[in-house]
Design an enzyme around this catalytic site. Structure first.
Site, mmCIF file in Angstrom:
data_model
loop_
_atom_site.group_PDB
_atom_site.id
_atom_site.type_symbol
_atom_site.label_atom_id
_atom_site.label_comp_id
_atom_site.label_asym_id
_atom_site.label_seq_id
_atom_site.Cartn_x
_atom_site.Cartn_y
_atom_site.Cartn_z
ATOM 1 N N ASP A 22 35.838 32.702 42.003
ATOM 2 C CA ASP A 22 35.652 31.437 41.301
ATOM 3 C C ASP A 22 36.944 31.150 40.549
ATOM 4 O OD1 ASP A 22 33.887 29.244 40.228
ATOM 5 O OD2 ASP A 22 34.375 30.231 38.342
ATOM 6 N N GLU A 107 36.355 28.452 46.707
ATOM 7 C CA GLU A 107 35.934 27.050 46.738
ATOM 8 C C GLU A 107 36.935 26.244 47.566
ATOM 9 O OE1 GLU A 107 35.251 26.220 42.186
ATOM 10 O OE2 GLU A 107 36.353 28.051 42.626
ATOM 11 N N ASP A 186 30.606 32.562 35.458
ATOM 12 C CA ASP A 186 31.624 32.553 36.506
ATOM 13 C C ASP A 186 31.382 33.621 37.573
ATOM 14 O OD1 ASP A 186 32.781 30.522 35.043
ATOM 15 O OD2 ASP A 186 34.176 31.848 33.991
#
Ligand SMILES: [Zn+2]
Length: 220
Positions: A22, A107, A186
């Site tokens: 993340d 991501e 997170d």
């Protein structure tokens, strides 16, 4: 001066280990699904403060003067230094991940809408585009897999039971109201990102390393 130098291009021994990451800004540059937190280095902030003062000094110098030329050179030098420090940091983090994991899931910054969320400023500040490009080519050299997944709801869903809840950004840790699991926000997001890789298409990344900070990473 920071020099980054890579000479090896030997595939690493295979590993089935997979990790989700993340990407963040403050205080962490990234957090992994295993709970490792990589802090954003403080020297970025120090260098930024120096740069701001050098820029102020430049703006006070008379046009065409020798002193202005000197001040301009100083600003340019600081810009280069910051860019080099950041790049060196990105190389080190990417190297660590590639050495350890066979699959690295992050991501997908190209997903539309991401730029309007919490990430908008962070993308530029942290130079995630550059980091992911470095990660991609190191991974390819080493025969590792890097996967970008749709980040939608990854920071809202409970990684244990899937319960979805919007939380304010200052909430670092929470207890899931449905299953009672205690989560670091997170780490939970990184776990969700990793879980999505099962559904994500494998990508082939461009091998070229971008020249500047925040340069777009190419997906052919
Ligand atoms: Zn839950």
């Amino acid at each position: 001066m920071v020099f980054s130098c890579e000479v090896e291009a030997v595939p690493l021994p295979q590993t089935q280990e997979a990790i989700g990451i993340d990407l963040g800004t403050n205080p962490h540059f990234l957090v992994t699904s295993e709970g490792e937190m990589v802090e954003a280095p403080r020297y970025f902030q120090k260098a930024q403060a120096k740069l701001a003062s050098a820029q102020r000094s430049l703006s006070r110098k008379k046009r065409g003067s020798n002193r202005r030329r000197q001040a301009r050179r100083r600003v340019a030098k600081l810009h280069r230094k910051i860019a080099n420090q950041r790049k060196d940091f990105h190389h080190k983090i990417a190297r660590r991940l590639v050495n350890k994991y066979g699959t690295i899931v992050h991501e997908d910054l190209n997903v539309i809408g991401l730029a309007r969320t919490r990430l908008a400023k962070g993308v530029l500040d942290a130079g995630w585009g550059q980091f992911l490009a470095i990660l991609a080519y190191k991974a390819e050299e080493a025969g590792r897999r890097v996967v970008g997944v749709d980040p939608k709801h990854t920071s809202q869903d409970c990684p244990v039971c899937g319960y979805r809840e919007k939380r304010p950004l200052w909430v670092r840790e929470y207890t899931c109201p449905q299953c009672g699991a205690h989560q670091h926000r997170d780490v939970a997001a990184a776990t969700n990102i990793l879980a999505r890789s099962g559904r994500a298409p494998d990508r082939r990344w461009a091998r070229t390393e971008p020249a500047g900070m925040g340069t777009a990473w190419a997906v052919p």
